[in-house]
Scaffold this motif. Sequence first.
Motif, short mmCIF file in Angstrom:
data_model
loop_
_atom_site.label_atom_id
_atom_site.label_comp_id
_atom_site.label_asym_id
_atom_site.label_seq_id
_atom_site.Cartn_x
_atom_site.Cartn_y
_atom_site.Cartn_z
N ALA A 102 0.84 -1.20 0.00
CA ALA A 102 0.00 0.00 0.00
C ALA A 102 0.88 1.26 0.00
N THR A 103 0.35 2.34 -0.55
CA THR A 103 1.04 3.62 -0.50
C THR A 103 0.52 4.39 0.71
N LYS A 104 1.45 4.86 1.55
CA LYS A 104 1.08 5.50 2.81
C LYS A 104 1.85 6.81 2.98
N ILE A 105 1.46 7.57 3.99
CA ILE A 105 2.21 8.78 4.31
C ILE A 105 2.66 8.71 5.77
N GLY A 106 3.74 9.46 6.05
CA GLY A 106 4.26 9.44 7.41
C GLY A 106 5.29 10.52 7.63
N ALA A 107 5.89 10.46 8.83
CA ALA A 107 6.93 11.42 9.19
C ALA A 107 8.17 10.64 9.59
N VAL A 108 9.31 11.06 9.03
CA VAL A 108 10.58 10.37 9.28
C VAL A 108 11.26 11.00 10.50
N GLU A 109 11.69 10.11 11.40
CA GLU A 109 12.48 10.57 12.55
C GLU A 109 13.65 9.62 12.70
N GLY A 110 14.85 10.14 12.43
CA GLY A 110 16.03 9.29 12.48
C GLY A 110 15.91 8.16 11.47
N ASP A 111 16.10 6.91 11.94
CA ASP A 111 16.03 5.79 10.99
C ASP A 111 14.67 5.09 11.06
N GLN A 112 13.66 5.84 11.54
CA GLN A 112 12.31 5.27 11.59
C GLN A 112 11.32 6.18 10.87
N ILE A 113 10.18 5.59 10.53
CA ILE A 113 9.11 6.39 9.94
C ILE A 113 7.82 6.11 10.72
N ALA A 114 7.15 7.19 11.13
CA ALA A 114 5.86 7.04 11.80
C ALA A 114 4.79 6.94 10.73
N ASP A 115 4.08 5.84 10.71
CA ASP A 115 3.02 5.60 9.73
C ASP A 115 1.72 6.21 10.27
N VAL A 116 1.24 7.27 9.63
CA VAL A 116 0.04 7.96 10.13
C VAL A 116 -1.21 7.55 9.36
N SER A 117 -1.04 6.63 8.41
CA SER A 117 -2.16 6.33 7.50
C SER A 117 -3.39 5.80 8.22
N GLY A 118 -3.21 5.13 9.36
CA GLY A 118 -4.36 4.57 10.07
C GLY A 118 -4.94 5.49 11.13
N GLN A 119 -4.38 6.67 11.27
CA GLN A 119 -4.86 7.58 12.32
C GLN A 119 -6.17 8.26 11.90
N PRO A 120 -7.05 8.55 12.87
CA PRO A 120 -8.33 9.20 12.53
C PRO A 120 -8.10 10.51 11.78
N GLY A 121 -8.85 10.67 10.70
CA GLY A 121 -8.76 11.93 9.94
C GLY A 121 -7.59 11.97 8.98
N ALA A 122 -6.94 10.81 8.74
CA ALA A 122 -5.75 10.81 7.88
C ALA A 122 -6.10 11.23 6.45
N PRO A 123 -5.35 12.14 5.87
CA PRO A 123 -5.55 12.47 4.46
C PRO A 123 -5.01 11.34 3.59
#
Length: 291
Positions: free
Chosen positions: A11-32
Amino acid sequence: MKLATFRHDGATKIGAVEGDQIADVSGQPGAPTSLRNLLARGDDGLAWMRRAAAAGPRLPLAQVQLCAPIPKPQKFLGLGGNYASHLAEAAKAGIVRGSGQVWFNKQVSCIAGPYDPVHKPFVSDQFDYEGELGVVIGRRCRHVRAEDADTVIAGYVVVNDMSVRDWQLRAPTHTLGKSFDTHGPFGPWLVTRDEIADPHALRIRTWVNGELRQDGNTAEMIHRIGAIVAELSTAFTLEPGDVLATGSPAGCGGLMEAPHYLRAGDLVRVEIEGIGAIENRVINEPERDRP
Ligand code: MG
């Protein structure tokens, strides 16, 4: 924040990169559904992203495939001859530009991810690179004054404005030679404006197979970002997610004393201080794309 579009688990998702990790926000309420839609929400969108990134699950960056942060912008434009060092090497080759801003379209279909392969076309042996700072628009706007440009900018990306020189130079619009499929890789993520204290003080470098080819600084830009946004928005409305490639410093392969065009197997890396790096392997245009 470093805002990213990525592929994971099909799947194609969006998130925020912090260091060597990425926070996956795709499942959060109200996600664009895309970063472009997130940017269209303005400051509320960025505030949502901060909250969602803190709450969302994290993945190792190494386990996802980063895509172009804005895979489908409405506009992808490039500014020609915006570094004196590049104009000087172009002049030696007989290419002379006026003093105004010379813009061309890169068709949005040419966009590729930050680590995707890029195609050496079978119709040309003059495939070249141009490392550039990309400005991403954050707010729908028209008639923006240069001094207000900051307020409509979402952030910055690393762009390789890949060019097929013979096709580029045979028409003054440059459009075809700048728009071959895969010739617009950018990323690796969108660094929001608040993280870049001065976009005109960033070292920008390009390597081919580890050999440094371009080593410039965004301080060298002739038309600065404020003037760029003012000029374009005088003509047309800019939209959230629009990507503006701001020109390349000296060192393009085609303008070396003995031209060094890209060949299959070459690895092109463009890095900008404070943003990150993109790295694209050149492959021959796949046979399946032949008519
Ligand atoms: Mg360029």
